[in-house]
Write a protein that holds these residues in place. Structure first.
Motif, PDB file in Angstrom:
ATOM      1  N   UNK A 136       1.128  40.128 -27.389  1.00  0.00           N
ATOM      2  CA  UNK A 136       0.520  39.513 -26.207  1.00  0.00           C
ATOM      3  C   UNK A 136      -0.898  40.019 -25.951  1.00  0.00           C
ATOM      4  N   UNK A 137      -1.252  41.164 -26.504  1.00  0.00           N
ATOM      5  CA  UNK A 137      -2.582  41.732 -26.279  1.00  0.00           C
ATOM      6  C   UNK A 137      -3.647  41.108 -27.189  1.00  0.00           C
ATOM      7  N   UNK A 138      -3.216  40.321 -28.189  1.00  0.00           N
ATOM      8  CA  UNK A 138      -4.128  39.660 -29.117  1.00  0.00           C
ATOM      9  C   UNK A 138      -3.741  38.183 -29.185  1.00  0.00           C
ATOM     10  N   UNK A 139      -4.739  37.313 -29.123  1.00  0.00           N
ATOM     11  CA  UNK A 139      -4.483  35.867 -29.148  1.00  0.00           C
ATOM     12  C   UNK A 139      -5.153  35.222 -30.356  1.00  0.00           C
ATOM     13  N   UNK A 155      -8.797  36.914 -30.685  1.00  0.00           N
ATOM     14  CA  UNK A 155      -9.451  37.628 -29.585  1.00  0.00           C
ATOM     15  C   UNK A 155      -8.479  38.588 -28.920  1.00  0.00           C
ATOM     16  N   UNK A 156      -8.966  39.779 -28.642  1.00  0.00           N
ATOM     17  CA  UNK A 156      -8.195  40.762 -27.887  1.00  0.00           C
ATOM     18  C   UNK A 156      -8.282  40.410 -26.404  1.00  0.00           C
ATOM     19  N   UNK A 166     -11.541  40.895 -20.330  1.00  0.00           N
ATOM     20  CA  UNK A 166     -10.224  40.700 -19.721  1.00  0.00           C
ATOM     21  C   UNK A 166     -10.215  39.505 -18.763  1.00  0.00           C
ATOM     22  N   UNK A 167     -11.221  39.407 -17.906  1.00  0.00           N
ATOM     23  CA  UNK A 167     -11.285  38.273 -16.979  1.00  0.00           C
ATOM     24  C   UNK A 167     -11.461  36.954 -17.726  1.00  0.00           C
ATOM     25  N   UNK A 168     -12.352  36.944 -18.718  1.00  0.00           N
ATOM     26  CA  UNK A 168     -12.586  35.733 -19.493  1.00  0.00           C
ATOM     27  C   UNK A 168     -11.355  35.279 -20.251  1.00  0.00           C
ATOM     28  N   UNK A 169     -10.672  36.229 -20.880  1.00  0.00           N
ATOM     29  CA  UNK A 169      -9.474  35.877 -21.655  1.00  0.00           C
ATOM     30  C   UNK A 169      -8.338  35.420 -20.750  1.00  0.00           C
ATOM     31  N   UNK A 170      -8.157  36.071 -19.609  1.00  0.00           N
ATOM     32  CA  UNK A 170      -7.107  35.637 -18.677  1.00  0.00           C
ATOM     33  C   UNK A 170      -7.343  34.200 -18.230  1.00  0.00           C
ATOM     34  N   UNK A 171      -8.579  33.865 -17.878  1.00  0.00           N
ATOM     35  CA  UNK A 171      -8.897  32.498 -17.446  1.00  0.00           C
ATOM     36  C   UNK A 171      -8.695  31.512 -18.601  1.00  0.00           C
ATOM     37  N   UNK A 172      -9.098  31.897 -19.810  1.00  0.00           N
ATOM     38  CA  UNK A 172      -8.954  31.028 -20.975  1.00  0.00           C
ATOM     39  C   UNK A 172      -7.478  30.783 -21.304  1.00  0.00           C
ATOM     40  N   UNK A 173      -6.682  31.844 -21.301  1.00  0.00           N
ATOM     41  CA  UNK A 173      -5.250  31.722 -21.584  1.00  0.00           C
ATOM     42  C   UNK A 173      -4.568  30.895 -20.507  1.00  0.00           C
ATOM     43  N   UNK A 174      -4.946  31.083 -19.239  1.00  0.00           N
ATOM     44  CA  UNK A 174      -4.350  30.283 -18.156  1.00  0.00           C
ATOM     45  C   UNK A 174      -4.658  28.808 -18.330  1.00  0.00           C
TER      46      UNK A 174
END
Length: 179
Positions: A136-139, A155-156, A166-174
């Motif tokens: 889950x820590x790597x996409x 991407x980590x 972290x903020x960018x990846x959370x928004x992207x994954x959401x």
């Protein structure tokens, strides 16, 4: 060499980089760093298939055929790392030149000549999955164009040198991840 305005160690620095290529959204700027997954490019797979089937000559022929296809899709596979900005209009990909084993603002700089932007109308899909289905820590990220060609990234969820990761990846994954 990375200049003051080209330093992507901060969100504002990364934002400034995308501003230079007019890749800024009015309401959405989801910026993060990613590794370009060359192993899934057509030139890599074409050369491996060619090598297995026809030896050294097949490696060259398969590589040339795959490379020609990649050039039509994107020059992104010439780079190991990229900054990605997801806006309400589409996705901008800024390749990073320079060395290193991971994203490092001190060793890499944006390659403006290789910048690519895809409007959402040019895409048939964006897929975000856990790395090998379990980490889950790597996409793994796949951007599929309407013509069927694909761009692959890893991407980590967090990157120490990029506090905005972290903020960018959370928004992207959401937005694009499977829930």
């Amino acid at each position: 060499m990375t200049g003051q305005m080209d330093d992507f160690a901060t969100y504002q620095g990364a934002y400034n980089i995308f501003s230079k290529v007019s890749c800024i959204g009015q309401t959405e700027n989801c910026i993060f760093g990613a590794i370009v997954d060359y192993s899934k490019s057509a030139s890599f797979t074409g050369s491996m298939i060619g090598n297995g089937a026809f030896g050294a000559a097949g490696y060259v022929i398969g590589g040339l055929l795959g490379q020609e296809r990649d050039l039509r899709v994107s020059r992104i596979y010439d780079f190991l790392f990229a900054l990605i900005n997801v806006t309400e209009y589409g996705i901008g990909i800024m390749p990073l030149s320079g060395g290193g084993l991971r994203i490092d603002p001190g060793k890499q700089s944006p390659c403006y000549d290789a910048f690519i932007f895809y409007y959402y109308q040019e895409l048939s899909g964006i897929t975000v999955k856990n790395y090998y289905g379990i980490r889950k820590s790597v996409k793994t990220i796949t951007i599929t164009l309407i013509d069927g060609n694909k761009l692959h990234f890893t991407a980590n969820m967090t990157e120490k040198p990029l506090p905005y990761q972290e903020n960018g990846m959370k928004a992207f994954v959401n937005k694009f991840g499977k829930q």
